[in-house]
Design an enzyme around this catalytic site. Structure first.
Site, PDB file in Angstrom:
ATOM      1  N   ASP A 215       1.836 -13.210  -1.545  1.00 37.42           N
ATOM      2  CA  ASP A 215       3.104 -13.932  -1.649  1.00 37.42           C
ATOM      3  C   ASP A 215       3.007 -15.454  -1.789  1.00 37.42           C
ATOM      4  OD1 ASP A 215       3.513 -11.330  -0.896  1.00 37.42           O
ATOM      5  OD2 ASP A 215       4.664 -11.780   0.900  1.00 37.42           O
ATOM      6  N   GLU A 444      -3.970  -8.254  10.708  1.00 31.35           N
ATOM      7  CA  GLU A 444      -3.510  -8.404   9.318  1.00 31.35           C
ATOM      8  C   GLU A 444      -4.533  -9.187   8.488  1.00 31.35           C
ATOM      9  OE1 GLU A 444       0.275 -10.363   9.134  1.00 31.35           O
ATOM     10  OE2 GLU A 444       0.674  -9.731   7.074  1.00 31.35           O
TER      11      GLU A 444
END
Ligand SMILES: O=C(O)[C@@H](CO)O[C@H]1O[C@H](CO)[C@@H](O)[C@H](O)[C@@H]1O
Length: 477
Positions: A215, A444
């Site tokens: 992103d 993550e």
């Protein structure tokens, strides 16, 4: 870096204490198994290495089970409470190591939300949640929330379906599932061709940074500068309640992410219009590399099913992508670069997506050799690889999401590519680094400078990579 030699980052409660072993450890067998013992290691060392792997594997299994929402897996509790597209495709490979039927279910559930035009959304909103923004009522409306988003993500699914079939013990179930999924995959790949490459260039367009999966990649800084911020409704970001803002995309980026969503929503995500009206249109290396590899998988699946009629169509896609791909190579930087389709310029940033043509098998041998050199330079600058951004670039940020941190899924893809091109020792370095990073928790992403885990905890695709990839890749000698 020595393979899996330093384990100081593992909290004492989560990992067995490491005895003083010299040399590499054998992760595959407990010392107690007769005949399995390596002569140069003590029982204590072998048993330690075995226990470390078992701990990681059982933690990973627990994470998938815990994040299971009944047929689909959320990436992480709170932070990402829905089904994400490429997360699920990667997570299915992890499920396959403990429950093949459950792995197939993950894929079925993802495709249950496929749009009539063939698109498979980047998020599927199966159940309501209050912990994520923007949710179904932003993609649709409060009165009529959407069941899924109007944009997509890198199409890993066909790669997964081939992988699940090849690994399957239950081939009968696998064949039934491949038959079910094949037409859906084909329709998604056709959508990429028609909706995202209407000018038949051989390379597909990405219309939103969220579609790239990376992103806030520095590659999107330039094209995002040309995206105006509209007079959008005020909003509150939910991500910042879960993760520190220093690790997330900036407010300026979110304003543009939301502007794009509202513009797309205004035309009801009509795929025939989006390509022409989006103020953000890039050739993303990740999407195009994954799509090329996915088309190779789709071709393989077509042959498996005897669907020979579609082979010329898929071969046409492969051929035109091969012809176009070298236009993304920057010989001076010795790196592939994404491109801004609206200005026609290659984007300056060198990101980990630049190595993904190796995963696609689309880099030429010379390009592959040069990419390996670039990767070696990157690795010489950090303690752990692979950073998501060139560690020598001015915009490298070790902990900000896709601007520096290491992602296990990207390490898997690049390693798979390195091995395919014969760069085994580089691949082993990355595998060892990843194994060591996961030892400090299944997160993550990770800081490449010191290995610190960050972002969401108990993270599904990282757990899946441990089960499907690292458990087989850890060095045994
Ligand atoms: O930050 C977000 O809200 C979402 C938006 O899709 O993206 C991240 O999170 C998603 C869920 O893990 C990933 O699929 C993306 O690649 C990315 O890392």
């Amino acid at each position: 870096m020595a393979p899996v030699a330093m384990l100081s980052t593992i909290p004492a409660t989560e990992a067995p204490a490491r005895p003083g072993c010299g040399g590499a450890l054998d992760y595959s067998t407990p010392a107690a198994v007769p005949g399995a013992k390596r002569a140069d290691l003590t029982d204590e060392c072998q048993s330690y290495a075995y226990k470390k792997l078992q701990t990681l594997l059982s933690d990973s299994r627990e994470i998938l089970i815990d994040n299971d929402q009944g047929g689909y897996t959320i990436p992480a509790k709170g932070l990402y409470p829905y089904q994400w597209n490429w997360d699920s495709a990667l997570v299915a490979m992890g499920w396959a190591t403990l429950d093949e039927a459950r792995a197939w279910e993950e894929m079925t559930k993802l495709f249950s939300a496929q749009w009539d035009d063939g698109m498979v959304s980047h998020i599927v909103f199966h159940k309501p949640s209050t912990t994520y923004f923007p949710g179904p009522e932003i993609w649709g409306s409060v009165e009529k929330p959407r069941k899924s988003t109007g944009i997509t993500q890198p199409p890993v699914a066909a790669i997964t379906v081939r992988n699940l079939f090849e690994q399957a013990v239950n081939k009968e179930l696998a064949l039934t599932k491949v038959r079910e999924l094949f037409p859906k995959l084909l329709s998604w790949h056709r959508w990429f061709k028609t909706a995202r490459d209407p000018e038949n260039t051989g390379l597909v367009a990405t219309l939103h940074p969220w579609e790239s999966g990376m992103d806030n990649s520095p590659a999107w800084d330039e094209p995002l500068r040309n995206v105006p911020v509209d007079d959008i409704p005020p909003y509150v970001r939910a991500d910042l309640t879960h993760v520190n803002s220093s690790m997330r995309p900036s407010q300026a980026e979110y304003d543009r992410f939301l502007t794009l969503v509202y513009r797309f929503r205004a035309v009801d995500y009509d795929c025939n219009q989006l390509y022409y009206l989006s103020p953000f249109r890039v050739t993303d290396l990740c999407t195009n590399s994954v799509l090329y590899r996915a088309n190779l998988s789709l071709r393989w699946l077509a042959e498996l099913l005897g669907e020979l009629d579609v082979l010329p169509e898929i071969d046409g896609w492969l051929e035109s992508t091969r012809a176009a791909f070298s236009s993304l190579y920057d010989p001076e930087a010795k790196m592939f670069k994404s491109k801004d389709q609206l200005t026609g310029k290659l984007l300056n940033a060198s990101t980990s997506a630049g190595f993904l043509p190796l995963f696609a098998r689309i880099a030429t041998p010379t390009q592959a050799q040069e990419l390996a050199g670039t990767l070696e330079r990157w690795l010489s600058c950090v303690k752990y690889g692979i950073p998501s951004n060139d560690p020598e670039s001015a915009d490298f940020e070790a902990l900000r999401y896709w601007r520096g941190p290491i992602w296990a899924i990207v390490n898997w893809m690049i390693t798979d590519g390195l091995r395919a091109y014969g760069f085994d020792s580089l691949a082993q370095r990355v595998e060892s680094d990843t194994y060591e990073l996961l030892g400090s928790g299944i997160y993550e992403y990770y800081d490449p400078t010191d290995g610190k885990p960050a972002g969401g905890g108990s993270f599904s695709w990282t757990a899946a990579m441990c089960l499907a990839w690292l458990s087989k890749a850890v060095p045994s000698s």
